[in-house]
Motif scaffolding. Structure first.
Motif, PDB file in Angstrom:
ATOM      1  N   MET A 253       0.851  -1.183   0.000  1.00  0.00           N
ATOM      2  CA  MET A 253       0.000   0.000   0.000  1.00  0.00           C
ATOM      3  C   MET A 253       0.891   1.238   0.000  1.00  0.00           C
ATOM      4  O   MET A 253       1.915   1.285   0.683  1.00  0.00           O
ATOM      5  N   GLN A 254       0.489   2.248  -0.773  1.00  0.00           N
ATOM      6  CA  GLN A 254       1.301   3.461  -0.882  1.00  0.00           C
ATOM      7  C   GLN A 254       0.412   4.699  -0.857  1.00  0.00           C
ATOM      8  O   GLN A 254      -0.605   4.759  -1.542  1.00  0.00           O
TER       9      GLN A 254
ATOM     10  N   TYR B 257       4.345   5.538  -7.345  1.00  0.00           N
ATOM     11  CA  TYR B 257       5.063   6.814  -7.280  1.00  0.00           C
ATOM     12  C   TYR B 257       6.451   6.581  -6.694  1.00  0.00           C
ATOM     13  O   TYR B 257       6.589   6.172  -5.536  1.00  0.00           O
ATOM     14  N   ILE B 258       7.482   6.860  -7.488  1.00  0.00           N
ATOM     15  CA  ILE B 258       8.854   6.664  -7.020  1.00  0.00           C
ATOM     16  C   ILE B 258       9.198   7.666  -5.932  1.00  0.00           C
ATOM     17  O   ILE B 258       9.907   7.340  -4.976  1.00  0.00           O
TER      18      ILE B 258
ATOM     19  N   ASP C  63       9.036   7.057   1.847  1.00  0.00           N
ATOM     20  CA  ASP C  63       8.725   6.011   2.821  1.00  0.00           C
ATOM     21  C   ASP C  63       9.962   5.232   3.239  1.00  0.00           C
ATOM     22  O   ASP C  63      10.074   4.804   4.396  1.00  0.00           O
ATOM     23  N   LEU C  64      10.896   5.052   2.308  1.00  0.00           N
ATOM     24  CA  LEU C  64      12.141   4.376   2.670  1.00  0.00           C
ATOM     25  C   LEU C  64      12.932   5.223   3.658  1.00  0.00           C
ATOM     26  O   LEU C  64      13.462   4.705   4.654  1.00  0.00           O
ATOM     27  N   GLY C  65      12.984   6.530   3.420  1.00  0.00           N
ATOM     28  CA  GLY C  65      13.676   7.428   4.337  1.00  0.00           C
ATOM     29  C   GLY C  65      13.056   7.438   5.714  1.00  0.00           C
ATOM     30  O   GLY C  65      13.763   7.453   6.740  1.00  0.00           O
ATOM     31  N   GLU C  66      11.724   7.409   5.752  1.00  0.00           N
ATOM     32  CA  GLU C  66      11.046   7.380   7.048  1.00  0.00           C
ATOM     33  C   GLU C  66      11.306   6.053   7.762  1.00  0.00           C
ATOM     34  O   GLU C  66      11.541   6.014   8.977  1.00  0.00           O
ATOM     35  N   GLY C  67      11.284   4.957   7.014  1.00  0.00           N
ATOM     36  CA  GLY C  67      11.527   3.651   7.603  1.00  0.00           C
ATOM     37  C   GLY C  67      12.934   3.506   8.159  1.00  0.00           C
ATOM     38  O   GLY C  67      13.157   2.789   9.142  1.00  0.00           O
TER      39      GLY C  67
ATOM     40  N   HIS D 122      14.630  12.152  -0.004  1.00  0.00           N
ATOM     41  CA  HIS D 122      13.871  12.642  -1.159  1.00  0.00           C
ATOM     42  C   HIS D 122      14.650  12.357  -2.437  1.00  0.00           C
ATOM     43  O   HIS D 122      15.862  12.128  -2.415  1.00  0.00           O
ATOM     44  N   ILE D 123      13.936  12.386  -3.558  1.00  0.00           N
ATOM     45  CA  ILE D 123      14.526  12.110  -4.865  1.00  0.00           C
ATOM     46  C   ILE D 123      15.328  13.314  -5.356  1.00  0.00           C
ATOM     47  O   ILE D 123      14.835  14.446  -5.344  1.00  0.00           O
ATOM     48  N   VAL D 124      16.554  13.057  -5.821  1.00  0.00           N
ATOM     49  CA  VAL D 124      17.335  14.120  -6.462  1.00  0.00           C
ATOM     50  C   VAL D 124      17.614  13.811  -7.936  1.00  0.00           C
ATOM     51  O   VAL D 124      18.011  14.707  -8.683  1.00  0.00           O
TER      52      VAL D 124
END
Length: 297
Positions: A118-119, A178-179, A185-189, A195-197
Motif C-alpha cells: 500500500m502506498q 510513485y517513485i 517512505d524508505l527514508g522514514e523507515g 527525497h529524490i534528487v
C-alpha cells in the motif's frame, strides 16, 4: 480558414525526455516537428525526471491504455537527511536528520517494499480530490489528504552508495506507483528522511531506453526530408496479447464491425493481424470473434 489537419502518421515514437520539460511540453514540441495530426503520451514524467516517454501517433493512440498498464523500470537517487514537501529536490525542506543509513540497514528494509504493498501518493501529484488536482490544493497550502492505494513492486534493488548522503536504486513496478513516495517512505523507515534528487525511467512496457531519441536528434531526423523511420509499429504496445491471423475477407468483416468465426482458439482478447498489418483487438468467446477496437492502417 479551416485549420490544417496535419499528417496521418501511425506508430510509436519513443523520446528520451530531458530534465525541466513537462510531458505535455514534449508532446507539443514533437507535434510541431512531425506535423502529426494526432499525438498523445503513455505515462507522465515529472519535470525533474528524464528517460523514456512513449508517444503514440495516429492509430497508436488507441493502444495507449495497454502501454500504460505495462511494467515500468526506474533508476533513481535518494538524498538522505531531508524530507521535502514534494518528495523531490524541487520542494521545501520540512524535516531534517543527521542520521545516515548503512548498506545493511537498507538491505534489511527493502524486502518490505517488494510485492503488493500500500502506498500513499505524494501530495504534489495529479490525483483529483473533489474535482481538483492534489498539487493545486497543496500549492494553496490546503494539505490534501490522500488515501493509501495498492501498488505492485516487482524489484527494488540498491545499486550504489556513492557517499553517505546518497544511494542509487532501481525499481520494476506496476501502474500507479510513485517513485517519490517510495523514496519518502524508505527514508522514514530508515529514520533519516529522504527525497529524490535524480530520476530516470528506462522502460515502459515493451519500450526500452535503446529505442529512444533525444529531442535534438529527432529534430535532425525530421527536418529535411522528414523521416517516419523513427516510428515503431502500432502493435508494439500489444506484444503481450495473443495474435490471431485472419484472411483478407475476414479482416474486411472485422473492420466493418462484423463478427467472424474461428476454431481451436481460447477465449479472451486477441490482436488480429492480416499479412503483417494490425486489424483489430477482438474478444473471442466460444469461437466467435467480436471486434472491440478497429484500426485504420
Amino acid at each position: 480558414m479551416r485549420k490544417k489537419k496535419g499528417l496521418k502518421l501511425d506508430g510509436w515514437l519513443i523520446i528520451d525526455k530531458p530534465p525541466g520539460f513537462t510531458s505535455a511540453h514534449v508532446v507539443a514540441k514533437v507535434k510541431r516537428m512531425t506535423q502529426a495530426a494526432k499525438i498523445g503520451h503513455a505515462g507522465t514524467l515529472d519535470p525533474l525526471a528524464t528517460g523514456i516517454l512513449p508517444l503514440a501517433l495516429g492509430e497508436a493512440t488507441k493502444t495507449v491504455a495497454y502501454a500504460m498498464d505495462g511494467a515500468k523500470t526506474y533508476r533513481f537517487t535518494i538524498r538522505w537527511g531531508e524530507r521535502r514537501d514534494s518528495d523531490d529536490a524541487e520542494g521545501a525542506v520540512v524535516a531534517t536528520s543527521d542520521a545516515r543509513p548503512d548498506r545493511a540497514a537498507i538491505a534489511a528494509l527493502l524486502p518490505g517494499f517488494r510485492g503488493d504493498i500500500m502506498q500513499v501518493p505524494p501530495v504534489y501529484s495529479a490525483l483529483k480530490i473533489d474535482g481538483e488536482r492534489a498539487y493545486d490544493l497543496a500549492r494553496r497550502g490546503e494539505a490534501p489528504v490522500l488515501e493509501a492505494r495498492p501498488i505492485r513492486i516487482d524489484r527494488f534493488d540498491l545499486i550504489d552508495m556513492p557517499d553517505a548522503d546518497h544511494a542509487v536504486f532501481e525499481v520494476d513496478c506496476g501502474k500507479g506507483s510513485y517513485i517519490r513516495a517510495l523514496a519518502r517512505d524508505l527514508g522514514e523507515g530508515l529514520g533519516c528522511h529522504g527525497h529524490i534528487v535524480a530520476l530516470r525511467r528506462t522502460r515502459v512496457g515493451p519500450f526500452r531506453e535503446e529505442q529512444a531519441f533525444s529531442l535534438e536528434k529527432l529534430g535532425e531526423l525530421w527536418e529535411n526530408p522528414p523521416s517516419s523511420d523513427t516510428l515503431l509499429p502500432v502493435e508494439t504496445a500489444l506484444d503481450d496479447i495473443p495474435a490471431l491471423a485472419v484472411t483478407g475477407p475476414q479482416a474486411d468483416r472485422l473492420r466493418s464491425g462484423q463478427e467472424i468465426r474461428v476454431v481451436n482458439r481460447d477465449d479472451g482478447i486477441s490482436r488480429v493481424m492480416n499479412a503483417g498489418t494490425l486489424v483489430a483487438l477482438a474478444e473471442i468467446e466460444d469461437g466467435q470473434v467480436r471486434p472491440v477496437r478497429v484500426f485504420n492502417l
